[in-house]
Scaffold this motif. Structure first.
Motif, PDB file in Angstrom:
ATOM      1  N   ALA A   1      -6.872  14.940 -11.128  1.00 53.42           N
ATOM      2  CA  ALA A   1      -7.930  14.276 -10.570  1.00 53.42           C
ATOM      3  C   ALA A   1      -7.700  13.639  -9.209  1.00 53.42           C
ATOM      4  O   ALA A   1      -8.599  14.066  -8.131  1.00 53.42           O
ATOM      5  CB  ALA A   1      -8.587  13.321 -11.392  1.00 53.42           C
ATOM      6  N   GLU A   2      -6.655  12.806  -9.108  1.00 53.07           N
ATOM      7  CA  GLU A   2      -6.460  11.975  -7.763  1.00 53.07           C
ATOM      8  C   GLU A   2      -6.158  13.097  -6.802  1.00 53.07           C
ATOM      9  O   GLU A   2      -6.807  12.830  -5.591  1.00 53.07           O
ATOM     10  CB  GLU A   2      -5.477  11.119  -7.946  1.00 53.07           C
TER      11      GLU A   2
ATOM     12  N   GLU B   1      -7.015  16.206  -6.477  1.00 52.89           N
ATOM     13  CA  GLU B   1      -8.166  16.911  -6.068  1.00 52.89           C
ATOM     14  C   GLU B   1      -9.245  16.284  -5.366  1.00 52.89           C
ATOM     15  O   GLU B   1      -9.504  16.888  -4.149  1.00 52.89           O
ATOM     16  CB  GLU B   1      -8.959  17.298  -7.621  1.00 52.89           C
TER      17      GLU B   1
ATOM     18  N   ARG C   1      -8.440  13.908  -3.258  1.00 48.45           N
ATOM     19  CA  ARG C   1      -7.959  13.565  -1.893  1.00 48.45           C
ATOM     20  C   ARG C   1      -7.611  14.666  -1.289  1.00 48.45           C
ATOM     21  O   ARG C   1      -8.271  14.857   0.002  1.00 48.45           O
ATOM     22  CB  ARG C   1      -6.482  13.013  -2.135  1.00 48.45           C
TER      23      ARG C   1
ATOM     24  N   SER D   1       0.870  13.917  10.793  1.00 50.71           N
ATOM     25  CA  SER D   1       0.901  12.569  10.526  1.00 50.71           C
ATOM     26  C   SER D   1       0.916  12.494   8.905  1.00 50.71           C
ATOM     27  O   SER D   1       1.833  11.314   8.537  1.00 50.71           O
ATOM     28  CB  SER D   1      -0.250  11.775  11.235  1.00 50.71           C
ATOM     29  N   ILE D   2       0.358  12.987   8.263  1.00 49.97           N
ATOM     30  CA  ILE D   2       0.080  12.917   6.746  1.00 49.97           C
ATOM     31  C   ILE D   2       1.637  13.103   6.318  1.00 49.97           C
ATOM     32  O   ILE D   2       2.084  12.211   5.452  1.00 49.97           O
ATOM     33  CB  ILE D   2      -0.985  13.704   6.100  1.00 49.97           C
TER      34      ILE D   2
ATOM     35  N   ARG E   1       4.387  12.939   7.893  1.00 49.88           N
ATOM     36  CA  ARG E   1       5.466  12.001   8.189  1.00 49.88           C
ATOM     37  C   ARG E   1       5.135  10.679   7.359  1.00 49.88           C
ATOM     38  O   ARG E   1       6.214  10.181   7.136  1.00 49.88           O
ATOM     39  CB  ARG E   1       5.186  11.728   9.669  1.00 49.88           C
ATOM     40  N   ASP E   2       3.992  10.417   7.245  1.00 49.79           N
ATOM     41  CA  ASP E   2       3.805   8.814   6.590  1.00 49.79           C
ATOM     42  C   ASP E   2       3.882   9.147   4.826  1.00 49.79           C
ATOM     43  O   ASP E   2       3.842   8.161   4.277  1.00 49.79           O
ATOM     44  CB  ASP E   2       2.557   8.485   6.688  1.00 49.79           C
ATOM     45  N   SER E   3       4.043  10.466   4.255  1.00 46.24           N
ATOM     46  CA  SER E   3       4.598  10.568   2.948  1.00 46.24           C
ATOM     47  C   SER E   3       6.035  10.616   3.072  1.00 46.24           C
ATOM     48  O   SER E   3       6.437  11.247   1.993  1.00 46.24           O
ATOM     49  CB  SER E   3       3.894  11.958   2.583  1.00 46.24           C
ATOM     50  N   ALA E   4       6.674   9.568   3.756  1.00 43.65           N
ATOM     51  CA  ALA E   4       7.956   9.898   3.790  1.00 43.65           C
ATOM     52  C   ALA E   4       8.637  11.027   4.139  1.00 43.65           C
ATOM     53  O   ALA E   4       9.782  11.563   3.601  1.00 43.65           O
ATOM     54  CB  ALA E   4       8.703   9.100   2.297  1.00 43.65           C
TER      55      ALA E   4
ATOM     56  N   SER F   1       5.572  16.122  -2.194  1.00 47.30           N
ATOM     57  CA  SER F   1       4.409  15.470  -2.627  1.00 47.30           C
ATOM     58  C   SER F   1       2.974  15.580  -2.457  1.00 47.30           C
ATOM     59  O   SER F   1       2.074  15.280  -2.796  1.00 47.30           O
ATOM     60  CB  SER F   1       4.893  13.881  -2.354  1.00 47.30           C
ATOM     61  N   LEU F   2       3.105  16.692  -1.201  1.00 47.45           N
ATOM     62  CA  LEU F   2       1.825  17.109  -0.745  1.00 47.45           C
ATOM     63  C   LEU F   2       1.225  18.372  -1.402  1.00 47.45           C
ATOM     64  O   LEU F   2      -0.100  18.625  -1.222  1.00 47.45           O
ATOM     65  CB  LEU F   2       1.646  17.180   0.802  1.00 47.45           C
TER      66      LEU F   2
ATOM     67  N   ILE G   1      -2.163  18.395  -3.187  1.00 44.04           N
ATOM     68  CA  ILE G   1      -3.279  17.979  -2.546  1.00 44.04           C
ATOM     69  C   ILE G   1      -3.558  19.028  -1.564  1.00 44.04           C
ATOM     70  O   ILE G   1      -4.811  19.439  -1.190  1.00 44.04           O
ATOM     71  CB  ILE G   1      -2.911  16.804  -1.515  1.00 44.04           C
TER      72      ILE G   1
END
Lengths: 334, 558
Positions: free
Chosen positions: A148-149, A151, A153, A180-181, A183-186, A191-192, A195
């Motif tokens: 759910a999360e 989906e 996002r 940027s997304i 980069r900021d997700s380490a 992990s993306l 999403i």
């Protein structure tokens, strides 16, 4: 335009100062005004976010100010145009982390009928916790097989990209957002995956074809042949995506063929075995094709046709163990 | 002096540790169940902290407080609950020192700021953080939209799970529904939650068994009554079907609001009754109507002389009947189902509204009603049978519900000059004095006739003769029993509104005759029911409405 640039300069200086010990001099009134400026800044962002001409003018103004502030304050971190959307939040976090910040900030945050000016965060905190709570509750995967999360996002990301890409001249900016997304997700693109998949799925109409292709193109630039993405996403999700996006379907097919090419027939064991870690087992591959076939027209027919063509190309054998496509077709009982 | 007991502290600390971050189903369930009690405990802690003169003193008196509040701040179930969140933030604010005097206080300040930061931001380096940061909108708007989206995902799930398929094939099992309703307990007053709450309630209605958490139903009911939640009409009615307690509270709430504000209520009683959704719900569900009337019946037996209650009952029944006639004939239940306690022969004459009967036929219709009612009362007088007495009560209650016919009878007493006013006077007397205690009925009938004669003289002769003026004044003063006053007041109000003659006479007579505030207030309630009856009349009579307004203005003047 000059007025806007001047305002932006002021706001950047404000944000910079909020991280220094100069905030000791800020009284109740100053804090209030600072937040009002920050709110104005957010409005600027939302007005010009998808307007490439104005935005680039503002961006260059920001660059100049960033440069100047970096020279004077060594610990200064530059503020990008996209950061302006969250100006009030940034200001608040700066003040909370700044040991020299005036005490009135705390009073303004905590609900107290006596304080006249409040930085009311309670409905925001409630929304955020409610969102987290409900995502935990709906821990089963939703219809597309994504959590759910992810989906939600993904849907919001898709909506943002869509609003940018429907106006011309925003491609570069949209790419910056995704970069940027990442980069900021380490920097971990894995992990993306969920999403990104949800963003691709986010809706079905005409305008979203552009967004889908854009996302796929960006993804290819960062992750190569989409192999890991497809591996991580369930067969169900890949099938749904293939139905919705011809580009994805092509890409997915490419991945499946690549995986097939990495399998070699082991005569002793009488199985097709993967030759590298980047591939999947025969059964997994078969399952993915099975899912595509079960999805109904037109994907079903397309898949059948393609498999038969590949078998033909590979020599049109009808015996197992020589050509992987033959064996797949036999396994899938086509 | 510690404001909180040691046992409480141990209990709640253990709970907070157990709940952790409320990610498991059981932790969530437990936390939601305890929210109310937790709030009381937090209230005690807050009071205790407010009495401390410094943070150091607070930390010494309440050594658990730092860890306790910290753990709760990581529990989304507690934070999502508005009231708990507010208490937590106020506790944190108490612990903050404007001028920290030592290391403990400085550390506490830093910790509080960190806690606040944590409440408003995501963990750095996480995907959540990255997507929020580059969302192109403020975190506030992002999360509001995100919440809306997850609610609609969940609502879809709930709706899909009751699409008529047998339960075994439903993707959303009963357990899932129960878990969802449990998660909603803390969120009931969040405005974005309304669609999900509505869907859960509807699911429970459609799927028969209630797999909703009872605590959830209670929270929704509480929030609805205290107006902290707004639901769609259908959801409210579903809630009433699921929770009889909730329905009863709604009925009592309407009653209380009507009784507490006579000025507004007497002017728009039908609107308020309709806004309560009770007439609509009653027309759809027989058991709801029966519950409502049961409550009204009980109230009336306790305070039977209350004209406000009678007006409410009359207006409620009229609104209910309107809704009923609006239904499709195939959906309509027989009237007997709604009025099981009276002889069926009474239903047709009484439940047909005067607006549906031609004016010329009113007198005959009323005679018919009178003869039916009289046979019931004669039965009772014949013997000492308790059942006969009950029959009289139920019959009288039906007459109260259909009070528009009594009002019609009185209107006829004013306008027409019937050769035989006796049936009309009988109805009026029975309406105000159903019992025949001490054979008072003949006395009361005589009084009714006397009052009617005086009032006719008063309103039809100009100038109003002083003898009749004083006679009526005497009848309406509190020195006579209130039983008779109401009857005379009823006649008086109708005379003022329906008689012909100059409008100025209304004020002139009323000022002289109605001098006590309490009596004036009672008259307003009679006006309320007259107004509602006129509102549903087939034609609008300007003259009558302006007289009604004049009388009302006169009565409202102090």
């Amino acid at each position: 335009m000059e007025a806007l640039l001047r305002h932006l300069k002021n706001i950047l200086e404000l944000l910079a100062v909020s991280q220094t010990d100069r905030v000791r001099e800020w009284d109740h009134h100053t804090v209030q005004r600072a937040f009002q400026w920050a709110e104005y800044c957010e409005q600027l962002h939302s007005r010009f976010q998808s307007n490439p001409t104005v935005r680039s003018a503002l961006e260059s103004g920001l660059n100049d100010t960033n440069q100047r502030l970096q020279d004077t304050l060594p610990s200064y971190s530059p503020v990008m145009f996209s950061d302006l959307a969250q100006c009030q939040h940034k200001l608040l976090v700066h003040l909370l982390r700044n040991p020299y910040a005036p005490n009135s900030v705390i009073q303004m945050l905590c609900p107290d009928p006596k304080t006249e000016f409040q930085i009311d965060q309670s409905s925001f905190i409630t929304c955020r916790s409610a969102f987290n709570l409900l995502c935990c509750t709906l821990d089963r995967n939703t219809h597309a097989g994504i959590q759910a999360e992810a989906e939600v996002r993904g849907k919001l990301l898709g909506k943002l990209l869509n609003s940018l890409l429907t106006r011309s001249g925003n491609d570069e900016y949209a790419r910056t957002v995704l970069n940027s997304i990442l980069r900021d997700s380490a920097g971990k693109i894995e992990s993306l995956y969920d999403i990104i998949a949800a963003a691709l799925l986010s809706s079905n109409d005409e305008s979203n074809a552009v967004t889908q292709n854009f996302i796929l193109a960006w993804f290819r630039d960062h992750d190569g042949c989409l192999s890991k993405l497809c591996q991580t996403l369930s067969p169900g999700v890949c099938t749904v995506l293939s139905r919705q996006s011809p580009e994805f379907k092509q890409a997915y097919w490419g991945v499946l063929k690549h995986w097939a090419s990495c399998l070699e027939y082991d005569v002793l064991e009488s199985v097709w075995a993967p030759t590298s870690d980047a591939s999947v087992t025969f059964n997994v591959l078969a399952d993915r094709f099975k899912d595509l076939l079960n999805s109904g027209p037109p994907l079903k027919e397309d898949t059948e046709t393609e498999l038969k063509a590949l078998k033909l190309e590979g020599g049109d054998f009808n015996v197992k163990g020589i050509n992987i496509w033959t064996d797949l077709i036999i396994q899938l009982k086509l | 002096m510690a404001a909180v007991s040691e046992t409480d502290v141990q209990f709640w600390m253990a709970k907070a540790v157990n709940w952790g971050e409320a990610t498991s189903c059981s932790a969530l369930l437990d936390a939601s169940r305890h929210l109310g009690y937790l709030r009381s405990f937090l209230q005690q802690v807050l009071l205790g902290l407010q009495q401390m003169s410094s943070t150091s003193e607070a930390m010494k008196t309440f050594p658990f407080v730092g860890q306790f509040l910290g753990r709760l701040c990581w529990n989304p179930c507690v934070i999502a609950d508005e009231r708990s969140q507010r208490l937590l933030l106020r506790c944190l604010s108490c612990l903050y020192s404007a001028e920290p005097l030592n290391a403990v206080e400085r550390k506490a300040n830093m910790w509080i700021k960190n806690m606040l930061c944590h409440l408003i931001s995501e963990e750095e380096g996480s995907v959540a953080h990255a997507t929020v940061k580059h969302a192109g909108s403020s975190p506030k708007r992002y999360h509001s939209e995100a919440l809306q989206k997850v609610v609609s995902l969940m609502t879809e799930e709930v709706i899909k799970s009751c699409d008529g398929l047998p339960k075994t094939s439903a993707r959303c099992s009963n357990e899932n529904i129960h878990t969802m309703s449990t998660a909603c307990i803390a969120l009931v007053t969040c405005p974005q939650m309304a669609p999900l709450i509505g869907a859960l309630l509807k699911h429970s209605m459609l799927c028969g068994s209630s797999c909703l958490n009872q605590e959830f139903i209670k929270e929704v009911s509480d929030a609805l009554i205290s107006k902290r939640l707004v639901l769609e009409d259908e959801a409210v009615v579903n809630l009433w079907c699921l929770s009889p307690t909730c329905l009863e509270r709604a009925v009592v709430s309407l009653l209380e609001s009507v009784l507490s504000d006579h000025e507004t209520m007497t002017q728009s009683l039908d609107k308020h009754v309709n806004d309560s959704l009770l007439p609509q719900a009653s027309a759809h569900y027989c058991h709801i109507f029966l519950t409502v009337t049961e409550i009204y019946r009980n109230v009336l037996t306790e305070i039977d002389e209350n004209l406000a209650v009678r007006a409410l009952i009359q207006v409620f029944t009229a609104c209910f009947l309107q809704r009923l006639t609006g239904q499709k004939p195939q959906d309509r239940l027989p009237l007997r189902a709604f009025f099981p306690n009276v002889t069926p022969s009474l239903l047709s004459p009484l439940l047909t509204a005067p607006s549906e009967v031609p004016r010329e036929a009113w007198l005959d219709h009323l005679s018919w009603i009178r003869s039916l009612l009289q046979s019931v009362t004669e039965n009772e007088e014949a013997g000492e049978d308790v059942r006969a007495y009950e029959a009289v009560f139920e019959t009288w209650f039906l007459l109260v519900q259909c009070g528009y016919w009594v009002d019609t009878a009185v209107e006829l007493l004013v306008l027409a000059v019937p050769e035989n006013p006796e049936p009309l006077l009988w109805l009026l007397t029975f309406f105000h004095h159903p019992t025949n205690r001490g054979h008072q009925r003949s006395q009361q009938s005589a009084l009714a006739r006397e009052a009617w004669t005086h009032l006719r003289m008063l309103f039809l002769t100009r100038p109003p003769p002083p003898s009749h003026l004083s006679a009526v004044k005497e009848l309406l003063s509190s020195s006579s029993s209130s039983l008779s006053t109401n009857l005379v007041l009823h006649l008086f109000s109708n005379f003022a509104i329906f008689s012909h003659g100059p409008v100025s006479i209304i004020t002139e007579i009323t000022d002289k005759v109605l001098t006590e505030a309490a009596v004036k207030r009672r008259a307003l309630w009679i006006l309320a029911s007259i107004r509602c009856r006129l509102n549903s009349a087939p034609s609008w009579d300007d003259r009558v409405h302006s007289r009604l307004r004049t009388l009302q203005d006169t009565l409202l003047q102090t």
